[in-house]
Design a protein around this motif. Sequence first.
Motif, PDB file in Angstrom:
ATOM      1  N   HIS A 229       0.780  -1.177  -0.323  1.00  0.00           N
ATOM      2  CA  HIS A 229      -0.340  -0.043   0.347  1.00  0.00           C
ATOM      3  C   HIS A 229       0.541   1.395   0.009  1.00  0.00           C
ATOM      4  CE1 HIS A 229      -3.810   1.956   1.129  1.00  0.00           C
ATOM      5  NE2 HIS A 229      -2.425   2.676   2.384  1.00  0.00           N
TER       6      HIS A 229
ATOM      7  N   HIS B 111       0.811   4.928  -2.428  1.00  0.00           N
ATOM      8  CA  HIS B 111       1.675   6.043  -1.970  1.00  0.00           C
ATOM      9  C   HIS B 111       2.428   6.353  -2.480  1.00  0.00           C
ATOM     10  CE1 HIS B 111      -2.165   6.978   0.586  1.00  0.00           C
ATOM     11  NE2 HIS B 111      -1.498   5.671   1.412  1.00  0.00           N
TER      12      HIS B 111
ATOM     13  N   SER C 269       0.528   9.868   6.589  1.00  0.00           N
ATOM     14  CA  SER C 269      -1.194   9.080   6.579  1.00  0.00           C
ATOM     15  C   SER C 269      -1.181   8.895   7.281  1.00  0.00           C
ATOM     16  CB  SER C 269      -0.967   7.641   5.146  1.00  0.00           C
ATOM     17  OG  SER C 269      -0.395   7.108   5.924  1.00  0.00           O
ATOM     18  N   GLY C 270      -2.615   9.029   7.123  1.00  0.00           N
ATOM     19  CA  GLY C 270      -3.104   8.085   8.423  1.00  0.00           C
ATOM     20  C   GLY C 270      -3.015   7.583  10.160  1.00  0.00           C
ATOM     21  N   GLY C 271      -1.938   6.823   9.201  1.00  0.00           N
ATOM     22  CA  GLY C 271      -1.294   5.564  10.283  1.00  0.00           C
ATOM     23  C   GLY C 271       0.500   5.853   9.723  1.00  0.00           C
TER      24      GLY C 271
ATOM     25  N   GLY D 263      -1.248  12.274  10.114  1.00  0.00           N
ATOM     26  CA  GLY D 263      -3.018  11.860  10.368  1.00  0.00           C
ATOM     27  C   GLY D 263      -3.597  12.018  11.544  1.00  0.00           C
TER      28      GLY D 263
ATOM     29  N   ASP E  35      -5.908  14.210  13.222  1.00  0.00           N
ATOM     30  CA  ASP E  35      -7.273  13.516  13.661  1.00  0.00           C
ATOM     31  C   ASP E  35      -7.816  13.499  15.415  1.00  0.00           C
ATOM     32  OD1 ASP E  35      -7.695  12.938  11.077  1.00  0.00           O
ATOM     33  OD2 ASP E  35      -7.100  10.923  11.276  1.00  0.00           O
TER      34      ASP E  35
ATOM     35  N   GLY F 267      -8.795  15.638   9.467  1.00  0.00           N
ATOM     36  CA  GLY F 267      -7.603  16.551   9.023  1.00  0.00           C
ATOM     37  C   GLY F 267      -8.144  17.581   8.177  1.00  0.00           C
ATOM     38  N   PRO F 268      -8.948  16.941   6.868  1.00  0.00           N
ATOM     39  CA  PRO F 268      -9.244  17.727   5.786  1.00  0.00           C
ATOM     40  C   PRO F 268     -10.803  19.038   6.610  1.00  0.00           C
ATOM     41  CG  PRO F 268     -10.215  15.592   5.579  1.00  0.00           C
ATOM     42  CD  PRO F 268      -9.393  15.696   6.693  1.00  0.00           C
TER      43      PRO F 268
ATOM     44  N   GLY G 226      -2.390  10.618   2.854  1.00  0.00           N
ATOM     45  CA  GLY G 226      -2.804  11.569   3.108  1.00  0.00           C
ATOM     46  C   GLY G 226      -2.765  12.717   3.014  1.00  0.00           C
ATOM     47  N   VAL G 227      -2.236  13.256   3.997  1.00  0.00           N
ATOM     48  CA  VAL G 227      -1.522  14.334   4.104  1.00  0.00           C
ATOM     49  C   VAL G 227      -1.086  15.646   3.581  1.00  0.00           C
ATOM     50  CG1 VAL G 227      -0.385  15.237   6.347  1.00  0.00           C
ATOM     51  CG2 VAL G 227      -1.411  13.469   6.651  1.00  0.00           C
TER      52      VAL G 227
ATOM     53  N   ASN H 150      -3.204  18.754   2.186  1.00  0.00           N
ATOM     54  CA  ASN H 150      -2.741  19.845   2.972  1.00  0.00           C
ATOM     55  C   ASN H 150      -2.314  20.971   2.308  1.00  0.00           C
ATOM     56  OD1 ASN H 150      -1.069  21.007   5.245  1.00  0.00           O
ATOM     57  ND2 ASN H 150      -3.462  20.521   5.812  1.00  0.00           N
TER      58      ASN H 150
ATOM     59  N   THR I 272      -5.236  10.549  -0.986  1.00  0.00           N
ATOM     60  CA  THR I 272      -5.623   9.456  -0.291  1.00  0.00           C
ATOM     61  C   THR I 272      -6.162   8.066  -0.787  1.00  0.00           C
ATOM     62  OG1 THR I 272      -7.853  10.719  -0.469  1.00  0.00           O
ATOM     63  CG2 THR I 272      -7.065  11.084   1.299  1.00  0.00           C
ATOM     64  N   ASP I 273      -6.240   6.743  -0.413  1.00  0.00           N
ATOM     65  CA  ASP I 273      -5.972   6.125  -0.932  1.00  0.00           C
ATOM     66  C   ASP I 273      -7.339   5.260  -2.253  1.00  0.00           C
ATOM     67  OD1 ASP I 273      -4.678   5.650   1.202  1.00  0.00           O
ATOM     68  OD2 ASP I 273      -6.251   4.391   2.834  1.00  0.00           O
TER      69      ASP I 273
END
Length: 344
Positions: free
Chosen positions: A111, A115, A136-138, A163, A167, A180-181, A269-270, A273, A298-299
């Motif tokens: 994954h 990215h 990202s979120g993770g 991320g 969050d 985030g958004p 994802g970030v 920004n 994002t994914d």
Amino acid sequence: MRVLGIETSCDETGVALYCTERGLLAQALHSQVEMHRHYGGVVPELASRDHVRRLVPLVESTLADAGLALDDVDAIGVTEGPGLAGALLVGVAGAKAVGYALGKPVLGVHHLEGHLLSPLLGADPPAFPFVALLVSGGHTQLLEVEGLGRYRLLGDTVDDAAGEAFDKSAKLLELGYPGGPALSALAATWRGGETGFRLPRPKLKDPDLDFSFSGLKTAVLTAVRKGVGPDARAALAHEVEQAITDVLAGKALRALAATGHTRLVVSGGVSANRELRRKLAAAGAGVRAHFPALALCTDNGAMIAFAAALRLQAMARRGERVDPASRLDFDVRPRWALASLQPP
Ligand code: KG4
Ligand code: ZN
């Protein structure tokens, strides 16, 4: 070569068709955000079940958009890990079924490699080598990238991901999920001047390339407990966004200086920004920052199809025949370090 990409590692079902000659042919995405919002985060079992519902219709609509049939697909790329085990299984089982039925090769994709390579899908792709900032979120990682599958970890977060910091701060400000958004949008409404808040920039001055964001969340909690009036909410959101992006941009530039590279690739994802983009775009002479298209931050399935296509192309160039049957023998990998990947 036309590659069907399938992504189901978390809370987005992503499908895309990438052609090595013509580029991205079509893509479709279903986000489960509305479903998980109610719980304040991703519920793994619900995520898996929703992927089951969405996958086949999304494959059908992607093929229809491209004006193609399943038979026109030459290979399938699917996210093998890391991610939620049950969610990954849906995509991998679907990809194997299609691959088996068509007698076409199936390639498991990391994954984060998806990215990382997503900015290369743009009109002006950066050349290797470069430094990658994966946010990202993770994950929050800095990597030295010498080529496809040649990744050296330079720095990582010791606690929360960037991320996650967005969050969790957004949650404290009751902005909902994913934060985030929403936090960034609130920050954009701030009028300017003195915010009255000063949050820490954790590890920014340290010589290493690691990150730490859990202290930031505690500082936001302290500020919120003291009471944040309606006017001050945008100011605090602005300060959170500034703190996180100051650290990300500062460490990324430090990684460029340490490795001697001039190209920086930002993804995850970030990377959507706007403040992070602004700071890195203004980084100065000799440094060039590359970002994915906003829709690919994002994914999504496109980055998975693309990563699979690059690997299959490299194998084909070496004259390696991809045996469809042998390619079905892999399992999901919920935990999988990016730096452990090998070149194709
Ligand atoms: O890469 P991604 O879609 O999923 C993971 O693999 O984790 O990243 C999701 C993360 C979330 O934490 C979300 O809040 C953050 O990316 N994010 C943003 C923005 N858009 C998404 N954070 C800050 N500003 C944004 N515009
Ligand atoms: Zn992701």
